[in-house]
Design a protein around this motif. Structure first.
Motif, PDB file in Angstrom:
ATOM      1  N   ASP A  30       0.835  -1.195   0.000  1.00  6.01           N
ATOM      2  CA  ASP A  30       0.000   0.000   0.000  1.00  6.01           C
ATOM      3  C   ASP A  30       0.875   1.252   0.000  1.00  6.01           C
ATOM      4  OD1 ASP A  30      -2.524   1.266   0.042  1.00  6.01           O
ATOM      5  OD2 ASP A  30      -2.370   1.590   2.196  1.00  6.01           O
ATOM      6  N   TRP A  31       1.931   1.226   0.802  1.00  2.00           N
ATOM      7  CA  TRP A  31       2.881   2.338   0.830  1.00  2.00           C
ATOM      8  C   TRP A  31       3.492   2.570  -0.547  1.00  2.00           C
ATOM      9  CZ3 TRP A  31       8.064   1.867  -0.438  1.00  2.00           C
ATOM     10  CH2 TRP A  31       8.847   3.007  -0.231  1.00  2.00           C
ATOM     11  N   LEU A  32       3.878   1.494  -1.211  1.00  2.00           N
ATOM     12  CA  LEU A  32       4.483   1.623  -2.546  1.00  2.00           C
ATOM     13  C   LEU A  32       3.506   2.268  -3.518  1.00  2.00           C
ATOM     14  CD1 LEU A  32       6.640   1.078  -4.686  1.00  2.00           C
ATOM     15  CD2 LEU A  32       5.671  -1.226  -4.960  1.00  2.00           C
ATOM     16  N   ARG A  33       2.264   1.829  -3.482  1.00  2.00           N
ATOM     17  CA  ARG A  33       1.295   2.390  -4.412  1.00  2.00           C
ATOM     18  C   ARG A  33       1.069   3.886  -4.156  1.00  2.00           C
ATOM     19  NH1 ARG A  33      -3.785   3.574  -6.033  1.00  2.00           N
ATOM     20  NH2 ARG A  33      -4.300   2.771  -8.110  1.00  2.00           N
ATOM     21  N   ILE A  34       1.000   4.269  -2.885  1.00  2.00           N
ATOM     22  CA  ILE A  34       0.823   5.686  -2.549  1.00  2.00           C
ATOM     23  C   ILE A  34       2.014   6.507  -3.048  1.00  2.00           C
ATOM     24  CG2 ILE A  34       0.707   7.341  -0.646  1.00  2.00           C
ATOM     25  CD1 ILE A  34      -0.853   5.206   0.921  1.00  2.00           C
ATOM     26  N   LYS A  35       3.208   5.976  -2.839  1.00  2.00           N
ATOM     27  CA  LYS A  35       4.412   6.668  -3.292  1.00  2.00           C
ATOM     28  C   LYS A  35       4.428   6.812  -4.811  1.00  2.00           C
ATOM     29  CE  LYS A  35       6.752   7.709   0.408  1.00  2.00           C
ATOM     30  NZ  LYS A  35       7.053   9.126   0.715  1.00  2.00           N
TER      31      LYS A  35
END
Length: 393
Positions: free
Chosen positions: A88-93
């Motif tokens: 999820d963090w990767l997608r937000i970034k």
């Protein structure tokens, strides 16, 4: 171009013929796929889910394996473990740093308590496949795959400490394209067509999903009745010696049909429905990019109009920020159109494979049932021959 398909026997031969026809229809897409495979230099895999239990929480991690020849990576191979919030963090970034591109969707984080056990083997397997597909789509993208946040995600062992994931929230889901008080005059025709297509496609997928859910429910209820139906014949066979073999044969046929139906339902639940849901989420991602494109265009139009008015009043040159806004719009348009074409190509491949697989599984289901009942006819005919022989003697 539509083609007339010949039906042949047995059914499996027809299935093979149909698949060859689909492959022929997709020849151009397949050539592109092979070309991209030959030039690919970043390979990622998500597998090996593990459950972790602590005093504070229980969660699942997945192994993320990477093989690459890119110079941006210090090593040719990496193996790290990641949990859902890391993805999820990767997608937000990616959304924050690449606002003009379509970011592949993740499977939904939350499930309804009491309806789905998020630690069950089936749920974890389905989520793992979805995460693997997400990461492969990012790694295959010509721009997203070079994002430094992806590099960190794939290579850094302790991503939480390095990136401060525990404190990260969705405050910056995407780069804000503030249009101020400006309002978009008119979305260009090609992007209007995209929006209309997405609305129609979303409605179709929603309808198919609802009907498929009802079919699954009805199949489950039918399976319960069918199992009880077979048990009656088994019980009857123990008290009817003369009919024992035929009754046991019927019970065996019903059992085979139960197994075939169970496999068919499981396939629909684990293979068919997740693809529909992925594309429903994909549609929302695409609509989000379209909205951001519209906001960028509205900002450009507003600044341009204000600059023209000022120029008419005091003949000042066109401000640099207007030119920058124009560059943003052109960049957005180019990136969005490229991602749209890539998405359409992936969609064609995904749904051709999905529908071909569905056809094969249905054929397999009916072939198993047909073979079971045909064996019963043979048994009954043998039984009839034996009875006639006994009467003659």
């Amino acid at each position: 171009m539509a083609r007339q398909l010949r039906l042949s026997s047995p059914a499996s031969a027809s299935s093979l013929f149909n698949r060859l026809q689909l492959d022929d229809d997709l020849e151009a897409d397949v050539r592109d796929l092979y070309a991209s495979t030959e030039t690919r230099d970043l390979f990622v895999t998500v597998d090996d889910p593990k459950k972790h239990v602590s005093t504070m929480e229980t969660y699942i991690t997945y192994r993320v394996s990477t093989k690459t020849t890119r110079i941006e990576f210090d090593l040719p191979e990496y193996c790290v473990r990641r949990r859902y919030q890391d993805f999820d963090w990767l997608r937000i970034k990616l959304e924050d740093s690449q606002p003009t591109h379509l970011i592949p969707p993740l499977p939904e984080k939350f499930v309804m308590k009491g309806v789905v056990d998020r630690f069950s083997e089936e749920f974890v397997e389905t989520r793992m496949k979805a995460l693997d597909k997400f990461l492969k789509r990012v790694a295959d993208h010509p721009v997203l795959s070079f994002n430094p946040h992806l590099n960190a995600f794939l290579s850094v062992k302790d991503l939480n400490k390095r990136q401060g994931l525990a404190l990260l929230t969705k405050v910056g889901e995407s780069v804000k394209h503030v249009a101020g008080g400006y309002k978009l005059r008119a979305r260009p025709a090609e992007f209007c067509a995209m929006g209309e297509y997405l609305d129609t496609f979303s409605q179709k997928l929603g309808t198919i999903d609802r009907i498929a859910q009802r079919i699954l429910k009805e199949q489950s209820e039918y399976l319960t009745e069918l199992r009880e139906y077979g048990t009656v014949y088994s019980s009857w066979a123990t008290s009817e010696e003369e009919l024992q073999r035929p009754l046991e044969g019927v019970a065996s046929c019903v059992k085979t049909c139960c197994g075939a139906l169970e496999d068919q339902s499981e396939s629909m639940s684990q293979d068919f429905l997740p693809v529909l849901r992925e594309y429903v989420l994909y549609i929302e991602s695409m609509k989000n990019v379209l909205r951001k494109r519209d906001q960028t265009q509205a900002e450009y139009e507003g600044r341009l109009e204000a600059a023209i008015l000022r120029k008419q009043e005091d003949r000042t040159p066109m401000p640099v920020e207007v030119e920058k806004c124009q560059d943003k719009v052109e960049c957005f348009n180019a990136d969005l159109k490229a991602d749209w074409e890539r998405w359409q190509s992936n969609k064609r491949q995904d749904f051709k494979q999905l529908l071909t697989g569905m056809a094969d599984r249905n054929i397999n289901h009916y072939e198993k049932c047909q073979a079971a009942w045909e064996s019963l006819i043979t048994l009954l005919q043998d039984k009839q021959t034996e009875d006639k022989t006994s009467e003659t003697n």
